[in-house]
Write a protein that holds these residues in place. Structure first.
Motif, PDB file in Angstrom:
ATOM      1  N   PHE A   1      73.064  39.003  25.343  1.00 13.53           N
ATOM      2  CA  PHE A   1      72.121  38.473  26.265  1.00 13.53           C
ATOM      3  C   PHE A   1      70.695  38.716  25.799  1.00 13.53           C
ATOM      4  CE2 PHE A   1      75.833  39.184  29.003  1.00 13.53           C
ATOM      5  CZ  PHE A   1      75.970  37.915  29.533  1.00 13.53           C
ATOM      6  N   ASP A   2      70.493  38.737  24.478  1.00 11.85           N
ATOM      7  CA  ASP A   2      69.135  38.841  23.962  1.00 11.85           C
ATOM      8  C   ASP A   2      68.397  37.518  24.125  1.00 11.85           C
ATOM      9  OD1 ASP A   2      69.619  41.449  23.219  1.00 11.85           O
ATOM     10  OD2 ASP A   2      70.010  40.981  21.121  1.00 11.85           O
ATOM     11  N   CYS A   3      69.106  36.426  24.129  1.00 14.19           N
ATOM     12  CA  CYS A   3      68.551  35.082  24.273  1.00 14.19           C
ATOM     13  C   CYS A   3      67.999  34.897  25.693  1.00 14.19           C
ATOM     14  CB  CYS A   3      69.650  34.060  23.993  1.00 14.19           C
ATOM     15  SG  CYS A   3      69.165  32.362  24.304  1.00 14.19           S
ATOM     16  N   GLN A   4      66.795  34.381  25.791  1.00 17.01           N
ATOM     17  CA  GLN A   4      66.172  34.178  27.102  1.00 17.01           C
ATOM     18  C   GLN A   4      66.965  33.209  27.982  1.00 17.01           C
ATOM     19  OE1 GLN A   4      63.732  35.969  28.393  1.00 17.01           O
ATOM     20  NE2 GLN A   4      63.770  37.130  26.494  1.00 17.01           N
ATOM     21  N   TYR A   5      67.594  32.220  27.358  1.00 18.39           N
ATOM     22  CA  TYR A   5      68.386  31.231  28.094  1.00 18.39           C
ATOM     23  C   TYR A   5      69.583  31.913  28.759  1.00 18.39           C
ATOM     24  CZ  TYR A   5      70.917  26.846  28.977  1.00 18.39           C
ATOM     25  OH  TYR A   5      71.576  25.794  29.565  1.00 18.39           O
ATOM     26  N   SER A   6      70.371  32.642  27.986  1.00 21.84           N
ATOM     27  CA  SER A   6      71.561  33.291  28.546  1.00 21.84           C
ATOM     28  C   SER A   6      71.183  34.411  29.504  1.00 21.84           C
ATOM     29  CB  SER A   6      72.475  33.808  27.432  1.00 21.84           C
ATOM     30  OG  SER A   6      71.837  34.801  26.674  1.00 21.84           O
ATOM     31  N   ARG A   7      70.107  35.104  29.196  1.00 22.69           N
ATOM     32  CA  ARG A   7      69.648  36.177  30.082  1.00 22.69           C
ATOM     33  C   ARG A   7      69.294  35.605  31.459  1.00 22.69           C
ATOM     34  NH1 ARG A   7      67.239  41.424  29.011  1.00 22.69           N
ATOM     35  NH2 ARG A   7      67.978  41.032  26.915  1.00 22.69           N
ATOM     36  N   ALA A   8      68.639  34.447  31.479  1.00 26.10           N
ATOM     37  CA  ALA A   8      68.265  33.816  32.750  1.00 26.10           C
ATOM     38  C   ALA A   8      69.505  33.406  33.541  1.00 26.10           C
ATOM     39  CB  ALA A   8      67.379  32.596  32.492  1.00 26.10           C
ATOM     40  N   ILE A   9      70.507  32.871  32.845  1.00 25.09           N
ATOM     41  CA  ILE A   9      71.732  32.442  33.526  1.00 25.09           C
ATOM     42  C   ILE A   9      72.484  33.634  34.110  1.00 25.09           C
ATOM     43  CG2 ILE A   9      74.021  31.405  33.170  1.00 25.09           C
ATOM     44  CD1 ILE A   9      72.742  29.455  31.272  1.00 25.09           C
ATOM     45  N   TRP A  10      72.411  34.780  33.486  1.00 18.99           N
ATOM     46  CA  TRP A  10      73.102  35.967  33.978  1.00 18.99           C
ATOM     47  C   TRP A  10      72.266  36.691  35.026  1.00 18.99           C
ATOM     48  CZ3 TRP A  10      77.123  38.114  35.480  1.00 18.99           C
ATOM     49  CH2 TRP A  10      77.374  39.481  35.443  1.00 18.99           C
ATOM     50  N   GLN A  11      70.955  36.748  34.825  1.00 20.52           N
ATOM     51  CA  GLN A  11      70.123  37.558  35.710  1.00 20.52           C
ATOM     52  C   GLN A  11      69.912  36.928  37.089  1.00 20.52           C
ATOM     53  OE1 GLN A  11      66.213  38.729  34.222  1.00 20.52           O
ATOM     54  NE2 GLN A  11      66.721  40.755  34.998  1.00 20.52           N
ATOM     55  N   LYS A  12      69.710  35.633  37.144  1.00 18.08           N
ATOM     56  CA  LYS A  12      69.398  34.996  38.430  1.00 18.08           C
ATOM     57  C   LYS A  12      70.507  35.206  39.465  1.00 18.08           C
ATOM     58  CE  LYS A  12      66.307  32.160  38.819  1.00 18.08           C
ATOM     59  NZ  LYS A  12      65.386  31.090  38.962  1.00 18.08           N
ATOM     60  N   PRO A  13      71.792  34.969  39.148  1.00 19.61           N
ATOM     61  CA  PRO A  13      72.829  35.239  40.168  1.00 19.61           C
ATOM     62  C   PRO A  13      72.907  36.708  40.562  1.00 19.61           C
ATOM     63  CG  PRO A  13      73.728  33.915  38.379  1.00 19.61           C
ATOM     64  CD  PRO A  13      72.366  34.352  37.960  1.00 19.61           C
ATOM     65  N   LEU A  14      72.602  37.606  39.629  1.00 23.15           N
ATOM     66  CA  LEU A  14      72.596  39.029  39.975  1.00 23.15           C
ATOM     67  C   LEU A  14      71.515  39.318  41.003  1.00 23.15           C
ATOM     68  CD1 LEU A  14      73.139  40.794  36.523  1.00 23.15           C
ATOM     69  CD2 LEU A  14      74.816  40.353  38.327  1.00 23.15           C
ATOM     70  N   ILE A  15      70.355  38.708  40.820  1.00 21.27           N
ATOM     71  CA  ILE A  15      69.267  38.885  41.782  1.00 21.27           C
ATOM     72  C   ILE A  15      69.677  38.324  43.135  1.00 21.27           C
ATOM     73  CG2 ILE A  15      66.905  38.162  42.357  1.00 21.27           C
ATOM     74  CD1 ILE A  15      66.319  38.360  39.290  1.00 21.27           C
ATOM     75  N   TRP A  16      70.319  37.142  43.143  1.00 19.41           N
ATOM     76  CA  TRP A  16      70.785  36.546  44.401  1.00 19.41           C
ATOM     77  C   TRP A  16      71.717  37.510  45.141  1.00 19.41           C
ATOM     78  CZ3 TRP A  16      72.593  31.370  41.826  1.00 19.41           C
ATOM     79  CH2 TRP A  16      71.479  30.588  41.514  1.00 19.41           C
ATOM     80  N   MET A  17      72.497  38.278  44.373  1.00 16.92           N
ATOM     81  CA  MET A  17      73.462  39.204  44.980  1.00 16.92           C
ATOM     82  C   MET A  17      72.850  40.561  45.296  1.00 16.92           C
ATOM     83  SD  MET A  17      76.920  38.420  42.878  1.00 16.92           S
ATOM     84  CE  MET A  17      77.792  39.652  43.816  1.00 16.92           C
ATOM     85  N   GLY A  18      71.572  40.727  45.022  1.00 16.61           N
ATOM     86  CA  GLY A  18      70.910  41.996  45.304  1.00 16.61           C
ATOM     87  C   GLY A  18      71.059  43.021  44.196  1.00 16.61           C
ATOM     88  N   CYS A  19      71.523  42.602  43.032  1.00 17.44           N
ATOM     89  CA  CYS A  19      71.676  43.503  41.878  1.00 17.44           C
ATOM     90  C   CYS A  19      70.476  43.322  40.956  1.00 17.44           C
ATOM     91  CB  CYS A  19      72.960  43.199  41.108  1.00 17.44           C
ATOM     92  SG  CYS A  19      74.458  43.346  42.058  1.00 17.44           S
ATOM     93  N   ASN A  20      69.329  43.764  41.405  1.00 16.14           N
ATOM     94  CA  ASN A  20      68.103  43.603  40.630  1.00 16.14           C
ATOM     95  C   ASN A  20      68.054  44.702  39.579  1.00 16.14           C
ATOM     96  OD1 ASN A  20      65.709  42.646  39.735  1.00 16.14           O
ATOM     97  ND2 ASN A  20      64.549  43.110  41.592  1.00 16.14           N
ATOM     98  N   ARG A  21      68.577  44.383  38.408  1.00 17.78           N
ATOM     99  CA  ARG A  21      68.694  45.383  37.343  1.00 17.78           C
ATOM    100  C   ARG A  21      68.258  44.773  36.020  1.00 17.78           C
ATOM    101  NH1 ARG A  21      73.281  44.533  34.414  1.00 17.78           N
ATOM    102  NH2 ARG A  21      73.536  46.685  33.801  1.00 17.78           N
ATOM    103  N   GLN A  22      67.900  45.639  35.103  1.00 18.74           N
ATOM    104  CA  GLN A  22      67.520  45.208  33.758  1.00 18.74           C
ATOM    105  C   GLN A  22      68.780  44.789  32.999  1.00 18.74           C
ATOM    106  OE1 GLN A  22      64.611  44.711  32.866  1.00 18.74           O
ATOM    107  NE2 GLN A  22      64.327  45.004  30.696  1.00 18.74           N
ATOM    108  N   ILE A  23      68.771  43.600  32.408  1.00 14.68           N
ATOM    109  CA  ILE A  23      69.923  43.131  31.638  1.00 14.68           C
ATOM    110  C   ILE A  23      69.919  43.839  30.292  1.00 14.68           C
ATOM    111  CG2 ILE A  23      71.051  41.113  30.606  1.00 14.68           C
ATOM    112  CD1 ILE A  23      70.921  41.090  33.696  1.00 14.68           C
ATOM    113  N   GLY A  24      71.059  44.370  29.928  1.00 17.80           N
ATOM    114  CA  GLY A  24      71.186  45.082  28.667  1.00 17.80           C
ATOM    115  C   GLY A  24      71.891  44.259  27.605  1.00 17.80           C
ATOM    116  N   SER A  25      72.387  44.937  26.615  1.00 15.80           N
ATOM    117  CA  SER A  25      73.122  44.284  25.534  1.00 15.80           C
ATOM    118  C   SER A  25      74.474  43.804  26.055  1.00 15.80           C
ATOM    119  CB  SER A  25      73.355  45.275  24.388  1.00 15.80           C
ATOM    120  OG  SER A  25      74.280  46.277  24.804  1.00 15.80           O
ATOM    121  N   TRP A  26      75.162  43.016  25.243  1.00 16.70           N
ATOM    122  CA  TRP A  26      76.497  42.527  25.593  1.00 16.70           C
ATOM    123  C   TRP A  26      77.401  43.690  25.999  1.00 16.70           C
ATOM    124  CZ3 TRP A  26      79.552  38.737  26.988  1.00 16.70           C
ATOM    125  CH2 TRP A  26      80.923  38.849  26.786  1.00 16.70           C
TER     126      TRP A  26
END
Length: 143
Positions: free
Chosen positions: A54-79
């Motif tokens: 998830f170093d790629c900004q595109y994939s990071r955005a796809i993973w991070q946004k649903p986490l935020i929706w679920m209240g999991c506001n966390r820093q995305i790490g490595s695979w």
């Protein structure tokens, strides 16, 4: 395997967990010449498994946004960090764990399909369009 994962996601998730997708770095090792740059984020970074997830900004955005929706506001790490985190959530939190597992599978699938489409079929979708597809799939599974 996580309950609720759509069948077409199984193989892509399994390949990603084994770190087996044929990313550019692997293709180059086999002597197959392709442009090295990541097609998803248009950076000069070589497309590797770790960049794609998830170093790629595109994939990071796809993973991070649903986490935020679920209240999991966390820093995305490595695979590997994300696999470990999701695994813990799936084991310890019933409903939320199932949703996170399904989201992780859908993210892995959609990132790979988008990469394939952009690299080989010259078609693309924005991260927002991919997020809408993931949301629709989750909604359908919840029915």
């Amino acid at each position: 395997m996580v309950k609720g994962i759509m069948p077409k996601h199984h193989f892509i998730l399994w390949m990603a967990l084994q770190m087996r997708p044929n990313t550019v770095d692997r293709l180059l090792k086999w002597g197959i010449r392709v442009p090295e740059e990541c097609v998803l984020c248009s950076s000069t970074a070589m497309e590797t498994h770790s960049h794609l997830y998830f170093d790629c900004q595109y994939s990071r955005a796809i993973w991070q946004k649903p986490l935020i929706w679920m209240g999991c506001n966390r820093q995305i790490g490595s695979w590997l960090n994300e696999v470990e985190w999701v695994s813990k959530q799936v084991r310890h939190k019933k409903v939320i764990g199932d949703i996170l597992g399904t989201l992780f599978s859908a993210t892995t699938y959609h990132v790979w399909i988008e990469r394939k489409n952009q690299r080989f079929q010259q078609s693309s979708r924005t991260s927002e369009e991919r997020l809408k597809e993931i949301a629709c799939q989750i909604f359908i599974l919840a029915q």
